[in-house]
Design a protein around this motif. Structure first.
Motif, PDB file in Angstrom:
ATOM      1  N   LEU A 212     -10.418  18.496   1.685  1.00 49.05           N
ATOM      2  CA  LEU A 212      -9.483  17.846   0.766  1.00 49.05           C
ATOM      3  C   LEU A 212      -8.605  16.835   1.492  1.00 49.05           C
ATOM      4  N   LEU A 213      -8.238  17.126   2.747  1.00 50.42           N
ATOM      5  CA  LEU A 213      -7.454  16.176   3.541  1.00 50.42           C
ATOM      6  C   LEU A 213      -8.230  14.889   3.764  1.00 50.42           C
ATOM      7  N   ALA A 214      -9.496  15.013   4.131  1.00 49.14           N
ATOM      8  CA  ALA A 214     -10.322  13.815   4.346  1.00 49.14           C
ATOM      9  C   ALA A 214     -10.435  12.995   3.062  1.00 49.14           C
ATOM     10  N   LEU A 215     -10.650  13.669   1.948  1.00 52.05           N
ATOM     11  CA  LEU A 215     -10.765  12.955   0.669  1.00 52.05           C
ATOM     12  C   LEU A 215      -9.441  12.310   0.271  1.00 52.05           C
ATOM     13  N   ALA A 216      -8.326  12.971   0.597  1.00 56.73           N
ATOM     14  CA  ALA A 216      -7.015  12.401   0.284  1.00 56.73           C
ATOM     15  C   ALA A 216      -6.777  11.115   1.068  1.00 56.73           C
ATOM     16  N   ILE A 217      -7.220  11.082   2.323  1.00 57.77           N
ATOM     17  CA  ILE A 217      -7.088   9.852   3.120  1.00 57.77           C
ATOM     18  C   ILE A 217      -7.917   8.740   2.494  1.00 57.77           C
ATOM     19  N   LYS A 218      -9.139   9.074   2.088  1.00 56.15           N
ATOM     20  CA  LYS A 218      -9.994   8.069   1.465  1.00 56.15           C
ATOM     21  C   LYS A 218      -9.406   7.571   0.148  1.00 56.15           C
ATOM     22  N   ALA A 219      -8.698   8.459  -0.577  1.00 51.29           N
ATOM     23  CA  ALA A 219      -8.093   8.065  -1.843  1.00 51.29           C
ATOM     24  C   ALA A 219      -6.840   7.225  -1.641  1.00 51.29           C
ATOM     25  N   GLY A 220      -6.193   7.350  -0.472  1.00 48.23           N
ATOM     26  CA  GLY A 220      -5.002   6.555  -0.187  1.00 48.23           C
ATOM     27  C   GLY A 220      -3.706   7.207  -0.607  1.00 48.23           C
ATOM     28  N   GLY A 226      -1.251   3.655   4.182  1.00 45.17           N
ATOM     29  CA  GLY A 226      -0.952   2.309   4.653  1.00 45.17           C
ATOM     30  C   GLY A 226      -2.160   1.422   4.853  1.00 45.17           C
ATOM     31  N   TRP A 227      -3.293   2.026   5.192  1.00 41.60           N
ATOM     32  CA  TRP A 227      -4.494   1.230   5.436  1.00 41.60           C
ATOM     33  C   TRP A 227      -4.998   0.547   4.158  1.00 41.60           C
ATOM     34  N   LEU A 228      -4.810   1.212   3.003  1.00 38.27           N
ATOM     35  CA  LEU A 228      -5.407   0.689   1.759  1.00 38.27           C
ATOM     36  C   LEU A 228      -4.792  -0.647   1.342  1.00 38.27           C
ATOM     37  N   PRO A 229      -3.448  -0.754   1.190  1.00 30.48           N
ATOM     38  CA  PRO A 229      -2.895  -2.055   0.770  1.00 30.48           C
ATOM     39  C   PRO A 229      -2.984  -3.130   1.832  1.00 30.48           C
ATOM     40  N   ALA A 245     -12.701   0.386  -7.673  1.00 29.16           N
ATOM     41  CA  ALA A 245     -13.274   1.182  -8.757  1.00 29.16           C
ATOM     42  C   ALA A 245     -14.164   2.308  -8.252  1.00 29.16           C
ATOM     43  N   LEU A 246     -14.669   2.183  -7.032  1.00 26.67           N
ATOM     44  CA  LEU A 246     -15.657   3.143  -6.547  1.00 26.67           C
ATOM     45  C   LEU A 246     -15.132   4.056  -5.448  1.00 26.67           C
ATOM     46  N   HIS A 247     -14.645   3.494  -4.361  1.00 28.01           N
ATOM     47  CA  HIS A 247     -14.294   4.321  -3.205  1.00 28.01           C
ATOM     48  C   HIS A 247     -13.196   5.326  -3.514  1.00 28.01           C
ATOM     49  N   THR A 248     -12.042   4.845  -3.962  1.00 27.38           N
ATOM     50  CA  THR A 248     -10.928   5.765  -4.208  1.00 27.38           C
ATOM     51  C   THR A 248     -11.239   6.712  -5.363  1.00 27.38           C
ATOM     52  N   LYS A 249     -11.964   6.245  -6.362  1.00 23.21           N
ATOM     53  CA  LYS A 249     -12.201   7.076  -7.538  1.00 23.21           C
ATOM     54  C   LYS A 249     -13.226   8.176  -7.247  1.00 23.21           C
ATOM     55  N   VAL A 250     -14.196   7.917  -6.400  1.00 23.69           N
ATOM     56  CA  VAL A 250     -15.117   8.981  -5.986  1.00 23.69           C
ATOM     57  C   VAL A 250     -14.360  10.044  -5.205  1.00 23.69           C
ATOM     58  N   ALA A 251     -13.444   9.621  -4.337  1.00 24.83           N
ATOM     59  CA  ALA A 251     -12.632  10.586  -3.589  1.00 24.83           C
ATOM     60  C   ALA A 251     -11.791  11.439  -4.528  1.00 24.83           C
ATOM     61  N   LEU A 252     -11.190  10.817  -5.539  1.00 27.49           N
ATOM     62  CA  LEU A 252     -10.376  11.567  -6.501  1.00 27.49           C
ATOM     63  C   LEU A 252     -11.234  12.540  -7.304  1.00 27.49           C
ATOM     64  N   VAL A 311      -3.018   6.518  -7.841  1.00 29.55           N
ATOM     65  CA  VAL A 311      -3.581   7.740  -7.259  1.00 29.55           C
ATOM     66  C   VAL A 311      -2.619   8.907  -7.445  1.00 29.55           C
ATOM     67  N   GLY A 312      -1.312   8.662  -7.236  1.00 26.61           N
ATOM     68  CA  GLY A 312      -0.332   9.717  -7.450  1.00 26.61           C
ATOM     69  C   GLY A 312      -0.300  10.198  -8.887  1.00 26.61           C
TER      70      GLY A 312
END
Length: 533
Positions: A212-220, A226-229, A245-252, A311-312
């Motif tokens: 879940l930690l890894a997925l949370a990083i990918k979700a931003g 900070g890396w995402l924006p 539309a794809l990367h963060t949403k798959v993580a979520l 995401v929040g």
């Protein structure tokens, strides 16, 4: 059609885009590329909608790759939640690829093939019922993404792309370590076999938390956002729309699926550490993402911080852990994909026409490009949560679900881990604060891009075949954003309006998807006991 036959078609969601990606490389015909890059996402969209309808009668479909026994086979599993996500990502991919063709980026070498391969990985990640293969499909998503960064960017964008690559490589390492820890502690990485195990075994809970930690990083999520924006606005507008539309949403999606399946949070009692940590993280992500928009000087930079805030909002469903909150979070996810996609593509159209996306350098467009002004105004209203846009129902649903969980907890019926009553008022305040900060940031964006002094200079594209821009020169009266560049953004903002008008038609599917996360029995039965019969 029998359920077994329909289930056997699930691998086509992965195989068809992947095979068409290969065909694009082999044939190398522009007409074929343009057909594939738009037709395949639309085909996935239609198939996903058909799945949504089919799941009204059959809750879960599972296909065992290789026809091995349940628990051993690699399962591809579809329920209403999976179908909704496939439809959402298919729609967003079709719109983003439409913009890539309109902007001419599809002519860059291998871009159509890379986009289709990315979609293949996304579909696999949404369908897989195996944690190790979730990691595999995430890597299938990432590899073409690295190439898309290189293919569509200049030297400056390549420099920004290094951050994207490094963060995702490190995160993937954490993800695969988490998968290894799960296998070591539970003896399986089959998600159905792990149902409820994290809530019973602390070792399994720790291993799942690493995933879940890894997925949370990918979700931003904050504080690893900070890396995402910084990275996303460094890509081209079309690629940013695709990634958002794809990367963060798959993580979520993976966070929702894994957390509710393995922890079974409605059965937990007492205040849990993970519930408190998640609550703090989600609150910070909502508020800091919205506040971060205030300091940005680029159009797409503002939207990137709004992605973090979104995401929040979406993860409120995980913290509250009630069917109503999860349904509201899922609706907000769909709204956010559609709205952000429209804004990013419209911003890209502005950048390509006037040579800049910096606020202040593209001022006074209200009277010059009225259609673009309408699209952006509607998109900003949607992010802020005003009618007639889908954002209103998204934020209202979240607020009502939080308030409802507070009332349920007061009556001893709270469903969230640890009972949400003691922090539900804090979430209501955070939603309001984030909405106000978003409104101020978006007013600032509007004032510095569409209001203000008329634009007098611009940087036209050079005609030497490169993607470079010439020096600033006086802006001719006849220069306008071409309709072909605006069309994808117009279409997606139209979808947002339709989501507002026909929310009652979509909500039964979303409520079914949310309830499926809590009633895992059909999912477990389909994967472990039903697919081989």
């Amino acid at each position: 059609m029998t359920d077994q036959f329909v289930a056997s078609l699930l691998p086509l969601f992965v195989a068809v885009p992947m095979l068409c990606s290969g065909a694009s490389v082999v044939l190398r015909r522009r007409a074929v590329d343009r057909l594939l890059i738009i037709a395949i996402p639309l085909l996935v969209l239609v198939a996903a909608i058909a799945l949504m309808v089919y799941h009204r009668e059959e809750p879960v479909l599972a296909s065992a790759v290789g026809n091995f026994e349940g628990g051993i086979a690699i399962p591809l599993v579809s329920d209403t939640l999976t179908a909704v996500m496939l439809a959402t990502t298919g729609l967003a991919t079709a719109a983003s690829c439409w913009f890539l063709t309109a902007s001419g980026e599809d002519r860059l070498r291998f871009v159509p093939a890379l986009a289709l391969l990315l979609m293949s990985g996304v579909n696999g990640a949404l369908l897989t019922g195996d944690l190790f293969n979730l990691f595999v499909f995430v890597e299938v998503m990432l590899l073409p993404s690295y190439a898309l960064l290189a293919a569509t960017g200049g030297w400056r964008r390549l420099g920004v792309g290094r951050m994207f690559i490094v963060v995702n490589l490190v995160t993937s390492a954490i993800l695969v370590m988490g998968v290894g820890l799960v296998y070591g502690s539970a003896g399986t990485v089959n998600l159905a076999a792990l149902a409820g195990r994290a809530g019973e075994d602390p070792q399994v809970a720790l291993a799942v938390t690493v995933i879940l930690l890894a997925l949370a990083i990918k979700a931003g999520v904050v504080p690893v956002h900070g890396w995402l924006p910084r990275a996303y606005p460094g890509t081209s507008a079309g690629v940013m729309a695709l990634f958002s539309a794809l990367h963060t949403k798959v993580a979520l999606y993976a966070i929702f699926r894994i957390y509710f399946t393995t922890f079974a949070p409605r059965e937990a009692a007492g205040v849990t550490v993970i519930a408190v940590v998640m609550a703090v993280v989600v609150l910070a992500t909502m508020v800091l993402g919205a506040l971060g928009s205030l300091g940005e000087h680029r159009f797409r930079g503002v939207v990137a911080f709004q992605m973090v805030a979104g995401v929040g909002h979406i993860l409120i469903g995980v913290v509250i852990a009630s069917p109503a909150a999860v349904a509201a979070g899922l609706f907000y996810l769909i709204h956010h994909v559609v709205t952000v996609s429209s804004l990013l593509m419209t911003a890209g159209a502005m950048e390509q026409t006037y040579g800049s996306g910096v606020l202040g350098r593209i001022s006074g467009l209200l009277h010059r490009d009225r259609l673009a002004a309408v699209v952006v105004a509607l998109g900003l209203l949607s992010l802020a949560g005003f009618p007639p846009m889908s954002g209103l129902w998204g934020k209202l649903g979240l607020a009502l679900s939080v308030a409802g969980s507070d009332a349920g907890a007061a009556e001893g019926q709270g469903a969230a881990p640890g009972g949400p009553g003691w922090y539900a008022p804090v979430f209501l305040v955070a939603i309001v604060v984030a909405s106000v900060a978003t409104l101020v940031a978006l007013q600032r964006l509007w004032g510095r891009s569409f209001a203000g002094e008329p634009l007098r200079t611009y940087r036209p594209a050079l005609t030497d075949g490169t993607r470079d821009r010439g020096p600033e020169q006086p802006l001719p009266d006849g220069v306008r954003i071409p309709g072909r560049l605006l069309a994808p953004g117009v279409a997606m903002i139209g979808v947002s309006v339709l989501l507002f008008v026909f929310a009652g038609t979509l909500m039964p599917f979303i409520e079914t998807a949310a309830s499926g996360l809590f009633e895992t029995g059909p999912y477990v039965e389909a994967v472990l006991g039903g697919e081989a019969e």
